[in-house]
Write a protein that holds these residues in place. Structure first.
Motif, mmCIF file in Angstrom:
data_model
loop_
_atom_site.group_PDB
_atom_site.id
_atom_site.type_symbol
_atom_site.label_atom_id
_atom_site.label_comp_id
_atom_site.label_asym_id
_atom_site.label_seq_id
_atom_site.Cartn_x
_atom_site.Cartn_y
_atom_site.Cartn_z
ATOM 1 N N ASN A 1 0.958 -1.289 0.323
ATOM 2 C CA ASN A 1 0.017 0.161 0.438
ATOM 3 C C ASN A 1 0.842 1.377 0.125
ATOM 4 N N ALA A 2 2.025 1.382 0.516
ATOM 5 C CA ALA A 2 3.091 2.464 0.748
ATOM 6 C C ALA A 2 3.374 2.680 -1.230
ATOM 7 N N PHE A 3 3.631 1.877 -1.319
ATOM 8 C CA PHE A 3 4.158 2.322 -2.781
ATOM 9 C C PHE A 3 2.696 2.534 -3.530
ATOM 10 N N LEU A 4 2.191 1.848 -3.334
ATOM 11 C CA LEU A 4 1.224 2.615 -4.220
ATOM 12 C C LEU A 4 -0.009 3.926 -4.085
ATOM 13 N N TYR A 5 -0.146 3.938 -2.952
ATOM 14 C CA TYR A 5 -0.037 5.452 -2.310
ATOM 15 C C TYR A 5 0.639 6.456 -1.685
ATOM 16 N N GLY A 6 2.147 5.706 -2.218
ATOM 17 C CA GLY A 6 3.060 7.111 -1.443
ATOM 18 C C GLY A 6 3.245 7.845 -2.694
ATOM 19 N N THR B 1 6.169 4.074 6.577
ATOM 20 C CA THR B 1 6.096 4.660 6.500
ATOM 21 C C THR B 1 6.218 5.491 4.334
ATOM 22 N N ASN B 2 4.992 6.693 4.384
ATOM 23 C CA ASN B 2 5.588 6.700 3.647
ATOM 24 C C ASN B 2 5.187 7.929 3.086
ATOM 25 N N ARG B 3 6.323 8.959 2.184
ATOM 26 C CA ARG B 3 5.826 10.186 1.498
ATOM 27 C C ARG B 3 4.600 10.191 0.910
#
Lengths: 123, 488
Positions: free
Chosen positions: B395-400, B422-424
Motif C-alpha cells: 500500500n505504501a508504494f501504491l499510494y505513496g 512510513t511513506n511520503r
C-alpha cells in the motif's frame, strides 16, 4: 497380505488426489522432469497402489477426498512398517494445522517450482 | 438467610407472609402507619379518655375503692403496643395526671397518695418501655422472617439453579431448579460436600472460586463443567457472590448455575458448519486454480519464447486470483465469527520484516529503508504477520509519492514489538482515516488498481488475533505511517 518389495523405486511418485485436472497437470509436470507417476483418486486406492508395487520415493497426498481421507491414509501408512518410512508431501487447500504431524505440507494452489524443489530432495 | 430459607418450602412461605399481616395490633399498625405524631397523640389521648370514662362509670358503685391503676394501665399498655414508646410515655403522663386528680378528690394530698402515684408512675413507665421494646423486636423479627420468606420464594421459583455453600464446601441451600438440573433432592444434598457435583479433574474448582471471592474478585459467567447424579457432564456458567455474616465476614458463597450445554453445543455446531463451509469453498475455488497454475507452468517449459509473455500473464492472474480467494475466505471467516486462526511459533520479528521487504522489493527494488533495534524475539504466526507487513508495504508504494523510499522500522519495546511502515506523499483524508480498516474501502488513488479493499481489514483482524493494535496517522509533511504493535 502385503508384499515386502526389495527396494524403493527412486524415480516413482504416487499422487493421491480426487481432482482429476490437477492430477493430470501434475503428471505432465513430473513426466517432463523424468519421473514416473502412479495416481489414486482416494485413500483406499492409494493403499491398494502402495500394496501393488515397490514403494514410491514420495507420496503427494490430498487431505479432503471421498471414501478415505488423506489423514486416514497417513495414519494407515504409519501403522505399517513397510510404508511408514515413505516421505509424504501433503498438498491441500486446508490449513497446515489440518495436516498430520510428521508430513511435509504445501498449500494449494501450489507453486510448481517449490514443489519440484521438495520432490528433488527425496527422488 | 439460609436458616430461614431452609424452613420455608413454598407452602410455608405463603402462610408466614399471611401471619405477618394478621397479628394483634396490626389492625392499628396497618391503618395508622405513617400517621403523624399529632394523630397518634390523639389516639393515645382517646385511650386514656376511655379509661377515664370507665373509672367514671365504676366510681358510683365502688367509691374510693375504685382501682385507678388497673383501669389506666391497659390504656398505657395499649398505646405502647400500638404506637410505640412515645405514645406509652404520653399515656403514662396523662394517666398519672388523671390519677392525681382522682386521688386528690377522694383523699386529698397525703403521703399515701404520693406513694401510690409514684408507684403507678414507675410501673407504668417500666410497662410502657418493656411493651414498646417487645413490640419493636417482634416487628423486626417478623420483617426479617417476611424478607427471608420472600427471598426463599424467589430463590425457589428461579429458573436458574441456586446453590449456597459454606467455606468448607458444604451445601447449605439448594433450590428446585438445582434439583431439576443435578437430579439430587434438597433433603439428600444439604450438608453434603459440593464435590459431589465436580467431574474428575475439577475437584478443586470450588476452592479456586472461593479463593477468588475471598480475594475480593467478582466471579461472573465462569464457564466450567459439573456432574449430575446420573453421571452426565454439563457445561455450566457460574455467577458466584459471597455470603457475609453481620460483621461482613465471608462465610460462604451463593452461586447461580446456568446450564449452557445446549448453547455451547449450538456454538460448536455453528463453528463446525462455518469451518465446513469455508473448507469446501476454499477447496472448490483453489482446486481449478491449482490445475491452471501447474498446467501453465508445464506449458511454459514446452513452448517457444514468443508465447512466454502470454503464459506469464496467465500465471500472474492466477496468483492474483489465489490471493483474492485467500482474502475472501479470511473476510468470510471473520464475519462469521471465526476470527483469523493463528499458528504461533517462537521467532524474530526482524526476519519477518526482511522476508516481507524482500517480497515487495522484487517490484520496487532498493526502495525499502529497513531498520531494527532492541529485542525483537517473541511468539507469533510469522506467515500471518508477513501478510500484514506485505500488505502495508505494498500500500505504501501504491499510494505513496512516486519514486520515494518507504520506511520499515521495527523496535522491541518491553513486552511488545512495534513496527512502523512510513511513506511520503499526499495525506489520507480525515474521513477516510476513520474507516480505513473497514472492509471494502479503497483509497481514492487506487482507481483502476486490482484488489477488493480487504487488505487492511484482514491486516487489522490478524493484528487483533495477536492481541495487538494497528493504527495510522497521516499528514502532508510527515507522510503516512501505519503502526503495528503486538505483544511478544
Amino acid at each position: 497380505m502385503t508384499t515386502a518389495w526389495p527396494s524403493v523405486c527412486d524415480r516413482e511418485i504416487l499422487i493421491v488426489d480426487d481432482e482429476a485436472d490437477f492430477v493430470a497437470s501434475l503428471v505432465e509436470l513430473l513426466a517432463d522432469e523424468g519421473y514416473s507417476v502412479r495416481t489414486a483418486a482416494n485413500g483406499r486406492e492409494a493403499l491398494e497402489q502402495l500394496d501393488s508395487g515397490p514403494p514410491p520415493c514420495l507420496v503427494i497426498l490430498d487431505l479432503r477426498m471421498p471414501v478415505m481421507s488423506g489423514n486416514e491414509v497417513y495414519a494407515a501408512m504409519q501403522k505399517r512398517p513397510d510404508l511408514a518410512s515413505i516421505p509424504v508431501l501433503v498438498s491441500s487447500s486446508s490449513d497446515a494445522s489440518k495436516a498430520p504431524a510428521g508430513a511435509l505440507y504445501m498449500r494449494k494452489p501450489i507453486n510448481p517450482d517449490r514443489m519440484l524443489d521438495v520432490i528433488r530432495q527425496f527422488c | 438467610m439460609t436458616e430461614k430459607g431452609r424452613t420455608s418450602e413454598s407452602g410455608k412461605s405463603k402462610s408466614m407472609t399471611t401471619r405477618v399481616s394478621a397479628g394483634t395490633g396490626d389492625f392499628f399498625r396497618a391503618g395508622l402507619s405513617g400517621l403523624s405524631g399529632a394523630v397518634w397523640g390523639v389516639w393515645t389521648a382517646g385511650f386514656v379518655s376511655l379509661a377515664w370514662l370507665v373509672r367514671e362509670f365504676l366510681y358510683p358503685f365502688l367509691g374510693a375503692a375504685t382501682p385507678f391503676g388497673l383501669i389506666f394501665l391497659p390504656a398505657i399498655l395499649g398505646a405502647s403496643w400500638c404506637f410505640g414508646r412515645n405514645a406509652g410515655l404520653l399515656a403514662t403522663a396523662l394517666s398519672t395526671a388523671a390519677g392525681a386528680i382522682f386521688l386528690y378528690h377522694a383523699e386529698g394530698w397525703t403521703a399515701r397518695t404520693v406513694i401510690v402515684l409514684d408507684l403507678f408512675l414507675l410501673i407504668s413507665l417500666a410497662s410502657a418501655f418493656a411493651l414498646a421494646s417487645i413490640r419493636r423486636s417482634r416487628d423486626e423479627a417478623l420483617k426479617r422472617e417476611e424478607m427471608a420468606s420472600r427471598f426463599a420464594a424467589v430463590v425457589d421459583s428461579s429458573e436458574d439453579a441456586i446453590i449456597v455453600k459454606d467455606l468448607d464446601g458444604r451445601i447449605r441451600e439448594w433450590n428446585r431448579s438445582a434439583e431439576r438440573l443435578f437430579g439430587y433432592n434438597r433433603q439428600e444434598v444439604i450438608g453434603q460436600s459440593i464435590e459431589i457435583l465436580m467431574p474428575g479433574g475439577r475437584m478443586d474448582d470450588w476452592k479456586k472460586i472461593l479463593g477468588r471471592l475471598i480475594g475480593g474478585e467478582r466471579v461472573e459467567h465462569f464457564e466450567t463443567q459439573r456432574r449430575t447424579r446420573d453421571g452426565r457432564i454439563l457445561d455450566v456458567s457460574l455467577t458466584v457472590s459471597p455470603v457475609r455474616d453481620r460483621d461482613g465476614r465471608i462465610v460462604g458463597a451463593a452461586k447461580i448455575v446456568r446450564d449452557v450445554t445446549a448453547d455451547l453445543e449450538a456454538r460448536r455446531e455453528a463453528d463446525r458448519t462455518r469451518e465446513l463451509f469455508l473448507g469446501t469453498l476454499g477447496h472448490e475455488l483453489r482446486n481449478p486454480l491449482n490445475a491452471i497454475a501447474v498446467s501453465v507452468h508445464t506449458l511454459k517449459r514446452r513452448t517457444p519464447e514468443a508465447t512466454q509473455p502470454i503464459l506469464a500473464r496467465i500465471l500472474g492472474s492466477t496468483d492474483r486470483m489465489s490471493r483474492m480467494i485467500d482474502q475472501l475466505l479470511d473476510f468470510t471467516r471473520s464475519r462469521l465469527g471465526g476470527g483469523i486462526p493463528l499458528q504461533p511459533t517462537p521467532g524474530d520479528f526482524a526476519s519477518i520484516c526482511r522476508a516481507a521487504a524482500d517480497e515487495i522489493e522484487v517490484l520496487y527494488p532498493g526502495r525499502i529503508r529497513f531498520s531494527a533495534e532492541g529485542d525483537l524475539s517473541g511468539r507469533w504466526d510469522a506467515d500471518r504477520l508477513h501478510q500484514v507487513l506485505a500488505n502495508l508495504l505494498s500500500n505504501a508504494f501504491l499510494y505513496g509519492a512516486k519514486g520515494e523510499p518507504v520506511g520499515l522500522t521495527a523496535r522491541g519495546d518491553g513486552a511488545s514489538v512495534r513496527v512502523d511502515v512510513t511513506n511520503r506523499g499526499p495525506a489520507i483524508a480525515e474521513d477516510a482515516l476513520s474507516m480505513i480498516f473497514d472492509p471494502f474501502r479503497r483509497g481514492p488513488t487506487a482507481t483502476g488498481r486490482s484488489g477488493q479493499g480487504l487488505g487492511l481489514f484482514i491486516a487489522h483482524e490478524i493484528v487483533l488475533a495477536h492481541r495487538g493494535e494497528i493504527s495510522v496517522r497521516s499528514d502532508p509533511v510527515e507522510g503516512t505511517t501505519f503502526s503495528v504493535k503486538v505483544p511478544r
